[in-house]
Design an enzyme around this catalytic site. Structure first.
Site, PDB file in Angstrom:
ATOM      1  CD  GLU A 180      -2.807   1.122   0.009  1.00 54.41           C
ATOM      2  OE1 GLU A 180      -2.661   2.017  -0.845  1.00 54.41           O
ATOM      3  OE2 GLU A 180      -3.632   0.209  -0.094  1.00 54.41           O
TER       4      GLU A 180
ATOM      5  CG  ASP B  78      -1.016   4.926  -1.144  1.00 52.28           C
ATOM      6  OD1 ASP B  78      -1.560   4.296  -2.060  1.00 52.28           O
ATOM      7  OD2 ASP B  78      -1.476   4.976   0.013  1.00 52.28           O
TER       8      ASP B  78
ATOM      9  CB  SER C 230      -5.526   1.753  -2.251  1.00 54.96           C
ATOM     10  OG  SER C 230      -5.416   0.468  -2.801  1.00 54.96           O
TER      11      SER C 230
END
EC number: 3.4.14.10
Length: 567
Positions: free
Chosen positions: A281, A285, A481
């Site tokens: 994650e 990002d 995400s």
């Protein structure tokens, strides 16, 4: 005094004490997956946070809508910390009532928020149970490394009930699985990166060049240094400089390959730089923030305390409230179903994001990766119509996902629907009303959602097969995400141009976005039944115009920039 007289007086005292308590929070049972392991030891020390009711949140919300709506006289006149505190601080009556209660019961208190609306108290479980009519219990879950202490019911003394909005931990149950990315798949070593960007073909992947071409995003480096983009990292998700630099060498060779980011920490958060420490994650990002927001200053907020996601969110809002030089954009790719938080706690956290938005910060959240089912997309719990928080908060911008080109389609896992807690904000009511007219009278999902409540997401963007460099290997990663940090990067680039022109940053986005639907590519097909639930499960369908899968659609950068400069 004889024994009968003493027992009679004690009985009266107990009745009076019980009568002075007002039920505040209650669950009939713990959420699915949690198991009781018996009462928590009386001597176990518990730290409770009391969220005092801010004296004028309605006034803050009204002001926030005014300063974020194009055409208003105070448009983009973002508030100072002191101005926000005038709305968010509890009343003197609330503070006095709480302090009197704490003093009478020998409790030591500490204020843990810059506006004075959160107070922390440490006390043994036996005292907490007595004072608040609770029964604190140890609960386990397969996704938790250790038990958590919660109660299914909590009451407040009558003198506190009007002044306390929420007590935490009490009846909120969340796990360490708040990350939203549904899946990662590794590329074979030395695999050739596919030239195609259309991910409706499973052999293709998204790279920064794909996104730049699809949404007309410039590659020109940003110039303004007071325009930071902050990525939040929870639950031991860490960003590795080595991975970021490998990614830039391969996918943005026009940028300096030695780019790094400012590490910020709260709650004891760490970000070790070592082989195989990177999290999927955080890597996703950070790499797409750097790959799209060309040379915008990047920050990574690493938040410790992985066992309690609500506390992490609360402390993030406190960080944003107290920062002397806050970022202009924040992106977060985490969330849990609304019911796990409960209405009181979700409401107080949402108030914190409203306060941060009023400072001129654009706050974006991924909308969730379970389709209409919240985080329950497991192939069994289908057709649930469950909201995801904080994506459902009206004072943040929620981002869904699409897949494919010509046309883009709302991907099946994209989180979208209606909140169970928050009423519909004025900026979207006309759009939602138009959408509701497209739902057939015999729609099987009718009655499973509240059409008068906040609808989400607010916009969407590609979210399938994003190539990342993770632990020095190429992997594909998918989810909303992926969409949220990419949109956040586009907003950062627009802020760069606004600030260079002497204008304020975009700040709270939603009224501006809904006022400019022409800046978006409409997404007119898709069905968010979930990735693992059957495709014919009852869910929402994308239609022409706004819908609770793709919302306004996907942003076209030049049109959005032009609208921002003209507003």
């Amino acid at each position: 005094m004889d024994l009968c007289r003493l027992l009679s007086l004690l009985s009266v005292a107990v009745v009076a004490s019980a009568g002075s308590l007002v039920l505040h929070e209650h669950r009939t049972h713990a959420p699915s997956g949690f198991s009781s392991k018996g009462p928590t030891s009386d001597t176990h020390v518990l730290t409770l946070r009391f969220g005092l009711a801010s004296h004028n949140t309605a006034g803050l919300q009204e002001k926030l809508l005014s300063i974020s709506t194009p055409g208003n006289a105070d448009f983009r006149q973002w508030l100072s910390q002191d101005e926000i505190k005038s709305f968010m601080a509890p009343s003197a009556d609330a503070v006095n009532a709480f302090n009197a209660f704490a003093s009478a019961n020998g409790l030591n208190t500490s204020v843990v928020s810059p506006y004075g609306d959160w107070i922390s108290v440490t006390l043994p479980v036996s005292k907490a149970n007595t004072l608040f009519g609770a029964k604190y219990t140890n609960f386990t879950h397969s996704n938790l490394a250790a038990p958590i202490t919660r109660t299914l019911s909590l009451s407040l003394p009558a003198e506190l009930a009007p002044h306390v909005q929420v007590v935490h931990p009490s009846t909120a149950f969340t796990t360490t699985q708040a990350r939203l990315a549904p899946r990662i798949s590794k590329r074979e070593p030395n695999a050739t990166i596919p030239a195609g960007c259309d991910t409706s073909d499973p052999q293709n992947s998204i790279t920064p060049a794909c996104l730049q071409a699809l949404y007309n995003i410039p590659t020109t480096p940003a110039t303004q240094q007071n325009n930071a983009l902050l990525i939040t990292g929870y639950q031991d998700q860490w960003a590795e400089t080595a991975d970021l630099q490998n990614f830039l060498k391969q996918f943005r060779p026009d940028l300096p390959s030695n780019q790094t980011f400012l590490r910020l920490s709260i709650d004891g958060g760490i970000n070790p730089q070592m082989p195989h420490a990177g999290g999927g994650e955080a890597t996703l990002d950070m790499e797409y923030a750097a790959g799209i927001a060309s040379q915008v200053p990047l920050q990574f907020l690493t938040v410790g305390g992985q066992l309690d996601f609500p506390t992490s969110l609360l402390d993030t809002t406190a960080f944003l409230a107290s920062s002397p030089q806050p970022p202009t954009v924040v992106t977060t790719s985490y969330g849990d179903v609304e019911s796990n938080f409960g209405a009181s706690l979700a409401g107080k956290i949402c108030d914190g994001y409203a306060a941060a938005s009023a400072r001129g910060i654009s706050i974006l959240f991924a909308s969730g990766d379970g389709g209409v089912n919240g985080n329950h997309d497991d192939g069994f719990d289908c057709e649930l119509f469950v909201g995801v928080f904080p994506a459902s908060c009206p004072w943040i911008t929620s981002v869904g996902s699409t897949i494919g080109f010509n046309p883009e389609v709302a991907v099946n896992f994209t989180g979208g629907g209606f909140s169970s807690f928050f009423p519909a904000p004025s900026y979207q009511t006309s759009f939602v009303t138009t959408f509701l007219k497209t739902i057939p009278a015999d729609f099987p999902g009718s009655g499973k959602f509240n059409p008068a409540n906040r609808a989400y997401p607010d916009l969407s963007l590609q979210g399938w097969n994003f190539l990342i460099s993770l632990n020095e290997e190429l992997s594909d990663i998918s989810g909303t995400s992926a969409s949220s940090p990419t949109v956040a990067s586009m907003i950062s680039l627009i802020n760069d141009r606004l600030i260079a022109a002497g204008k304020p940053a975009l700040g709270f986005l939603n009224p501006f976005l809904y006022a400019n639907p022409g800046a978006f590519n409409d997404v007119m097909s898709g069905h968010n039944s979930g990735f693992d639930c059957p495709g014919d499960s009852v869910a929402f369908d994308a239609v022409a115009g706004w819908d609770p899968l793709s919302s306004l659609g996907t942003p076209n950068y030049p049109d959005l920039l032009a609208a921002a400069l003209a507003a």
